[in-house]
Motif scaffolding. Structure first.
Motif, PDB file in Angstrom:
ATOM      1  N   CYS B 137       8.826  -4.245  10.835  1.00  0.00           N
ATOM      2  CA  CYS B 137       7.435  -4.722  10.687  1.00  0.00           C
ATOM      3  C   CYS B 137       7.465  -5.458   9.563  1.00  0.00           C
ATOM      4  CB  CYS B 137       6.410  -3.588  10.582  1.00  0.00           C
ATOM      5  SG  CYS B 137       4.840  -4.351  10.546  1.00  0.00           S
ATOM      6  N   LEU B 138       6.903  -6.750   9.403  1.00  0.00           N
ATOM      7  CA  LEU B 138       6.481  -7.570   8.435  1.00  0.00           C
ATOM      8  C   LEU B 138       5.158  -7.285   7.513  1.00  0.00           C
ATOM      9  CD1 LEU B 138       8.013 -11.037   9.346  1.00  0.00           C
ATOM     10  CD2 LEU B 138       8.616  -9.791   7.184  1.00  0.00           C
ATOM     11  N   GLU B 139       4.866  -6.524   6.867  1.00  0.00           N
ATOM     12  CA  GLU B 139       3.547  -6.119   6.323  1.00  0.00           C
ATOM     13  C   GLU B 139       3.062  -7.076   5.521  1.00  0.00           C
ATOM     14  OE1 GLU B 139       2.234  -2.885   4.187  1.00  0.00           O
ATOM     15  OE2 GLU B 139       3.009  -1.474   5.327  1.00  0.00           O
ATOM     16  N   GLY B 140       1.830  -7.401   5.920  1.00  0.00           N
ATOM     17  CA  GLY B 140       0.655  -8.245   5.129  1.00  0.00           C
ATOM     18  C   GLY B 140      -0.638  -7.888   5.373  1.00  0.00           C
ATOM     19  N   GLU B 141      -1.314  -8.759   4.908  1.00  0.00           N
ATOM     20  CA  GLU B 141      -2.889  -8.785   5.031  1.00  0.00           C
ATOM     21  C   GLU B 141      -3.162  -9.518   6.330  1.00  0.00           C
ATOM     22  OE1 GLU B 141      -5.325  -8.802   1.540  1.00  0.00           O
ATOM     23  OE2 GLU B 141      -4.011  -7.966   0.370  1.00  0.00           O
ATOM     24  N   TYR B 142      -2.898  -9.135   7.385  1.00  0.00           N
ATOM     25  CA  TYR B 142      -3.199  -9.998   8.718  1.00  0.00           C
ATOM     26  C   TYR B 142      -4.626  -9.790   8.895  1.00  0.00           C
ATOM     27  CZ  TYR B 142       1.606  -9.793   9.251  1.00  0.00           C
ATOM     28  OH  TYR B 142       3.031  -9.961   9.126  1.00  0.00           O
ATOM     29  N   LYS B 243      -3.310   5.913  17.725  1.00  0.00           N
ATOM     30  CA  LYS B 243      -3.028   6.066  16.214  1.00  0.00           C
ATOM     31  C   LYS B 243      -4.084   6.592  15.483  1.00  0.00           C
ATOM     32  CE  LYS B 243      -0.473   3.071  14.233  1.00  0.00           C
ATOM     33  NZ  LYS B 243       0.148   1.558  13.511  1.00  0.00           N
ATOM     34  N   ALA B 244      -3.838   6.980  14.392  1.00  0.00           N
ATOM     35  CA  ALA B 244      -4.748   7.425  13.194  1.00  0.00           C
ATOM     36  C   ALA B 244      -5.482   6.301  12.718  1.00  0.00           C
ATOM     37  CB  ALA B 244      -4.281   8.010  12.115  1.00  0.00           C
ATOM     38  N   PRO B 245      -6.947   6.229  12.793  1.00  0.00           N
ATOM     39  CA  PRO B 245      -7.663   5.068  12.328  1.00  0.00           C
ATOM     40  C   PRO B 245      -7.184   4.570  11.022  1.00  0.00           C
ATOM     41  CG  PRO B 245      -9.137   6.478  13.591  1.00  0.00           C
ATOM     42  CD  PRO B 245      -7.741   7.364  13.423  1.00  0.00           C
ATOM     43  N   PHE B 246      -6.812   5.211  10.023  1.00  0.00           N
ATOM     44  CA  PHE B 246      -6.183   5.010   8.540  1.00  0.00           C
ATOM     45  C   PHE B 246      -4.940   3.984   8.980  1.00  0.00           C
ATOM     46  CE2 PHE B 246      -4.338   5.185   4.387  1.00  0.00           C
ATOM     47  CZ  PHE B 246      -5.597   4.898   3.757  1.00  0.00           C
ATOM     48  N   ASP B 247      -4.066   4.527   9.678  1.00  0.00           N
ATOM     49  CA  ASP B 247      -2.743   3.912   9.953  1.00  0.00           C
ATOM     50  C   ASP B 247      -3.072   2.761  10.544  1.00  0.00           C
ATOM     51  OD1 ASP B 247      -1.140   5.834   8.770  1.00  0.00           O
ATOM     52  OD2 ASP B 247      -1.168   7.063  10.558  1.00  0.00           O
ATOM     53  N   ARG B 254      -4.814  -4.299   7.389  1.00  0.00           N
ATOM     54  CA  ARG B 254      -4.888  -4.700   6.029  1.00  0.00           C
ATOM     55  C   ARG B 254      -3.520  -4.632   4.952  1.00  0.00           C
ATOM     56  NH1 ARG B 254      -6.898  -7.005   3.377  1.00  0.00           N
ATOM     57  NH2 ARG B 254      -7.934  -5.779   1.505  1.00  0.00           N
ATOM     58  N   GLY B 255      -2.513  -3.938   5.818  1.00  0.00           N
ATOM     59  CA  GLY B 255      -1.209  -3.624   4.922  1.00  0.00           C
ATOM     60  C   GLY B 255      -1.290  -2.463   3.785  1.00  0.00           C
ATOM     61  N   THR B 256      -0.281  -2.057   3.311  1.00  0.00           N
ATOM     62  CA  THR B 256      -0.352  -0.516   2.493  1.00  0.00           C
ATOM     63  C   THR B 256      -1.196  -1.117   1.372  1.00  0.00           C
ATOM     64  OG1 THR B 256       1.862  -0.201   3.171  1.00  0.00           O
ATOM     65  CG2 THR B 256       1.047   1.080   1.462  1.00  0.00           C
ATOM     66  N   LYS B 257      -1.022  -1.990   0.711  1.00  0.00           N
ATOM     67  CA  LYS B 257      -1.648  -2.367  -0.624  1.00  0.00           C
ATOM     68  C   LYS B 257      -3.010  -2.674  -0.333  1.00  0.00           C
ATOM     69  CE  LYS B 257      -1.835  -5.930  -3.865  1.00  0.00           C
ATOM     70  NZ  LYS B 257      -1.091  -7.030  -4.245  1.00  0.00           N
ATOM     71  N   GLY B 258      -3.378  -3.583   0.624  1.00  0.00           N
ATOM     72  CA  GLY B 258      -4.462  -3.762   0.959  1.00  0.00           C
ATOM     73  C   GLY B 258      -5.631  -2.406   1.191  1.00  0.00           C
ATOM     74  N   ILE B 259      -5.074  -1.425   1.919  1.00  0.00           N
ATOM     75  CA  ILE B 259      -5.996  -0.377   2.133  1.00  0.00           C
ATOM     76  C   ILE B 259      -6.010   0.583   1.067  1.00  0.00           C
ATOM     77  CG2 ILE B 259      -4.358   1.212   3.381  1.00  0.00           C
ATOM     78  CD1 ILE B 259      -6.417   1.783   5.479  1.00  0.00           C
ATOM     79  N   MET B 260      -5.060   0.679   0.160  1.00  0.00           N
ATOM     80  CA  MET B 260      -5.103   1.256  -0.817  1.00  0.00           C
ATOM     81  C   MET B 260      -6.014   0.812  -1.769  1.00  0.00           C
ATOM     82  SD  MET B 260      -2.874   3.740  -0.537  1.00  0.00           S
ATOM     83  CE  MET B 260      -1.388   4.222   0.299  1.00  0.00           C
ATOM     84  N   MET B 263      -9.858   1.549  -0.695  1.00  0.00           N
ATOM     85  CA  MET B 263     -10.305   2.892  -0.826  1.00  0.00           C
ATOM     86  C   MET B 263     -11.291   2.957  -2.329  1.00  0.00           C
ATOM     87  SD  MET B 263      -7.747   5.685   0.206  1.00  0.00           S
ATOM     88  CE  MET B 263      -6.380   5.273  -0.705  1.00  0.00           C
ATOM     89  N   TYR B 264     -10.838   2.015  -3.224  1.00  0.00           N
ATOM     90  CA  TYR B 264     -11.647   1.918  -4.454  1.00  0.00           C
ATOM     91  C   TYR B 264     -12.415   0.715  -4.634  1.00  0.00           C
ATOM     92  CZ  TYR B 264      -7.830   4.707  -6.089  1.00  0.00           C
ATOM     93  OH  TYR B 264      -6.577   5.663  -6.162  1.00  0.00           O
ATOM     94  N   ARG B 265     -12.202  -0.429  -3.785  1.00  0.00           N
ATOM     95  CA  ARG B 265     -13.296  -1.249  -4.021  1.00  0.00           C
ATOM     96  C   ARG B 265     -14.314  -1.554  -2.905  1.00  0.00           C
ATOM     97  NH1 ARG B 265      -9.349  -5.634  -6.510  1.00  0.00           N
ATOM     98  NH2 ARG B 265      -9.096  -4.940  -8.630  1.00  0.00           N
ATOM     99  N   GLN B 266     -14.161  -1.064  -1.775  1.00  0.00           N
ATOM    100  CA  GLN B 266     -14.975  -1.040  -0.679  1.00  0.00           C
ATOM    101  C   GLN B 266     -14.638   0.035   0.324  1.00  0.00           C
ATOM    102  OE1 GLN B 266     -14.862  -4.716   1.256  1.00  0.00           O
ATOM    103  NE2 GLN B 266     -12.507  -4.916   0.921  1.00  0.00           N
ATOM    104  N   PRO B 267     -14.876   1.267  -0.355  1.00  0.00           N
ATOM    105  CA  PRO B 267     -14.658   2.741   0.432  1.00  0.00           C
ATOM    106  C   PRO B 267     -15.733   2.572   1.791  1.00  0.00           C
ATOM    107  CG  PRO B 267     -15.688   3.026  -1.715  1.00  0.00           C
ATOM    108  CD  PRO B 267     -15.332   1.571  -1.656  1.00  0.00           C
TER     109      PRO B 267
END
Lengths: 169, 445
Positions: B137-142, B243-247, B254-260, B263-267
């Motif tokens: 997988c090529l992770e990104g902010e799709y 799948k789990a919705p968070f995954d 959103r990608g790993t960095k995006g979702i992390m 959680m702080y900026r727009q929970p």
């Protein structure tokens, strides 16, 4: 960021906090950089060549290690993903870095790591560098198999190893 | 008179799905022996899941990535583009090694489908990865940080006109598609459909039709594989996946960095988005299980692993929506087959909060004794055969690990031996040792 790193090492912080801190730091750097007259040249602890090994394009773990090494004062040459063994060898020669970090997520990376360590050896550089490996399925047994010097379960172990090897600790 | 599906309790629905799995429609067993083995295998797995009866022995399952290709001397490239070869390789693998079930032959394809649509989300053999390596997988902010509202308001329209054009190059013109939710009376209806006349949009649809044909062809091979395996005595252990919705948001949107960062900026938005997609993923699992007549629905779990989230974050963002998915499936008699990839030691206490005898938890990296202790009498524990042992260990190392798992997690039933993560080019003698030794050592007396 040193505090963030320490908290991460103590399991007080998680990848979520690391990534968020990184994002905040990036924001600050973007704001501050244009106002700095020139790059302040500070002494780096040492050089590290990093990359995800051939055949593997996963970079989340590798990027976290690169980031943590950088904020802890190391000069990191990030070769990216799917890096052929020869490219590691060339970069070690060119930079004179005494530390190499190999990352990999797939089990196919075991052999790529082994081949990379062998290429370093064949280039006559094995006694000039320390090699550390890391990734989701990396264990002590894998470390022995690849011929690396050490492995890390997370990014802060990588920082500790680099500090130990450069005599910074 | 027989009760209608809607009138059944969730226990009765589960039993009905197990019965359909036990006596699969349209399957003509190759021999009485194959039929006997098939039924024994299904019963063994069912007993391990339900925690009511002690199985005759510990079941053993293998969930390979591209191992069957390597085992048959083929490359991942070959099996991704030649379904006949893929079926041959996967059949050889299951028939030679003889685990208690199979997971279909769906991993390796269909290569042409991805070519036609110019898939951007992954690299695969021949497309950015060498023929000997597997797809990645090529992770990104799709999905961008400011697109939550569009996503929440209308997930399907967001997918069609924003997400799909980003992950499939050939579907880029879908950006121009109208929202058909506003088709109403005769007046104005024609206008809504004008974009379908544009040459670019029509070209995208032509690609889609061609890709669909490839998918259908491939699907035929997958179905034939399942039928042949059942006829040879091997039950399918996966009717489909969810799948789990968070995954879902963290892996491919959103990608790993995006979702992390979210959680702080727009929970609030993140929680709303997960709420919005939860019903889609529940329905997918239910319809696949009922369609296949098989209760097992796979749920690969990624970003809730040890180290990714704090305990608080796991309990706030990850678990509540995964639990909704699990309970939504369980209500309809489906058995969620959760695969916790990565470490899960710190999550055991949280995931205990589930109805009894309804789920399987396959662990990758976990203290197996602690996992058994936490889930004893609640869920079937599975897994933990490590990748390093299968890849570079010796058969004796593998046997030692099997013994350790059976001695701890196998106690009193409720355990299925399985590999902890997908495996590629591992030593065949280790895979064999894992299966043979479980059959030998795992017998309940």
């Amino acid at each position: 960021m040193e505090i963030v790193g320490k908290r991460f090492a103590d399991s007080e912080y998680f990848i979520s906090e690391l990534m968020y801190s990184g994002e905040i730091l990036r924001g600050i750097t973007d704001m501050v950089k244009p106002r700095l007259a020139e790059e302040t040249d500070f002494k780096r602890l040492g050089k590290v060549v990093m990359g995800t090994v051939a055949g593997d394009i996963h970079d989340i773990g590798k990027n976290i290690v690169v980031f943590m090494l950088d904020v802890n004062g190391f000069e990191v040459y990030d070769l990216g993903v799917d890096v052929p063994a020869q490219k590691f060898v060339d970069k070690i020669k060119e930079s004179g870095a005494p530390i190499v970090g190999l990352s990999g997520f797939l089990t196919l990376a075991y052999d790529s790591m082994k081949q990379t360590v062998e290429a370093i050896k064949n280039a006559g550089l094995r006694d000039k560098v320390k090699v550390m490996i890391g990734g989701g399925q990396i264990t002590e047994q894998v470390m022995k198999y690849t011929g690396a010097d050490a492995y890390g379960k997370d990014a802060m172990v990588g920082v500790s190893l680099a500090k130990k090897w450069t005599g910074a600790e | 008179m027989e009760k209608q599906w809607e009138e059944l309790s969730s226990d009765e629905k589960q039993e009905a799905l197990f019965q359909r799995w036990l006596s699969p429609e349209g399957v003509e067993f190759a021999s009485p022996e194959a039929e006997k083995l098939y039924k024994e295998r299904v019963t063994r797995i069912k007993d391990a899941i339900q925690l009511k009866k002690l199985p005759d022995r510990v079941p053993v399952l293998l969930i390979p990535s591209f191992f069957p290709a390597f085992y048959a001397g083929m490359t991942p490239l070959e099996v991704m583009y030649d379904s006949e070869k893929a079926n041959m390789a996967w059949e050889k693998f299951y028939l030679d090694i003889q685990p208690d079930g199979h997971f279909g032959c769906v991993a390796p394809g269909p290569g042409r489908f991805f070519d036609i649509l110019d898939y951007k989300l992954y690299k695969w053999p021949g497309h950015g990865v060498s023929p000997e390596h597997t797809y990645q997988c090529l992770e990104g902010e799709y999905m961008k940080a400011d697109e939550y509202d569009a996503f929440i308001q209308d997930p399907s329209y967001f997918f069609t006109t924003t997400y799909l054009p980003r992950i499939f190059g050939a579907l880029e013109p879908f950006k121009m598609l109208p929202n058909l939710t506003v088709v109403a009376e005769m007046y104005g209806a024609g206008g809504t459909f004008i974009p379908y006349g544009l040459p670019e949009v029509q070209a995208a649809y032509k690609a889609l039709l061609e890709a669909g044909s490839e998918a259908l062809k491939w699907g035929g091979y997958c179905a034939a594989f399942n039928k042949e395996m059942a006829e040879s005595g091997f039950p399918a252990c996966q009717a489909g996946f969810t799948k789990a919705p968070f995954d879902t948001l963290g892996d491919t949107l959103r990608g790993t960095k995006g979702i992390m960062v979210d959680m702080y900026r727009q929970p609030g938005k993140l929680l709303q988005a997960m709420e919005a997609i939860t019903p889609f993923w529940i329905k997918k699992g239910i319809s696949e299980a009922i369609g296949a007549g098989n209760p097992l629905i796979f749920i690969p779990l990624h970003k809730g692993a040890d180290g990714f989230l704090s305990d608080e974050q796991f309990k706030t963002f990850y678990w509540p929506y995964l639990k909704k998915i699990i309970l939504g499936l369980v209500d309809e008699g489906v058995v969620p087959f959760c695969w916790a990839e990565g470490g899960y030691n710190t999550r055991l206490e949280v995931i205990r909060d589930l109805p009894k005898g309804k789920t399987i938890w396959l662990f990758d990296i976990v203290d197996i004794a602690k996992a058994k202790e936490a889930l004893d009498g609640i869920a079937c524990v599975s897994g933990t055969m490590p990748m390093d042992l299968l890849t570079i260990g010796r058969p004796q190392d593998v046997k030692d690990h099997v013994k350790k798992c059976i001695d701890t997690a196998g106690k009193g039933g409720g355990y299925i031996m399985a590999n902890g993560a997908f495996f590629d080019d591992v030593k065949p003698e280790n895979v064999r040792a894992m299966v043979d030794f479980t059959k030998e050592y795992g017998v309940y007396k």
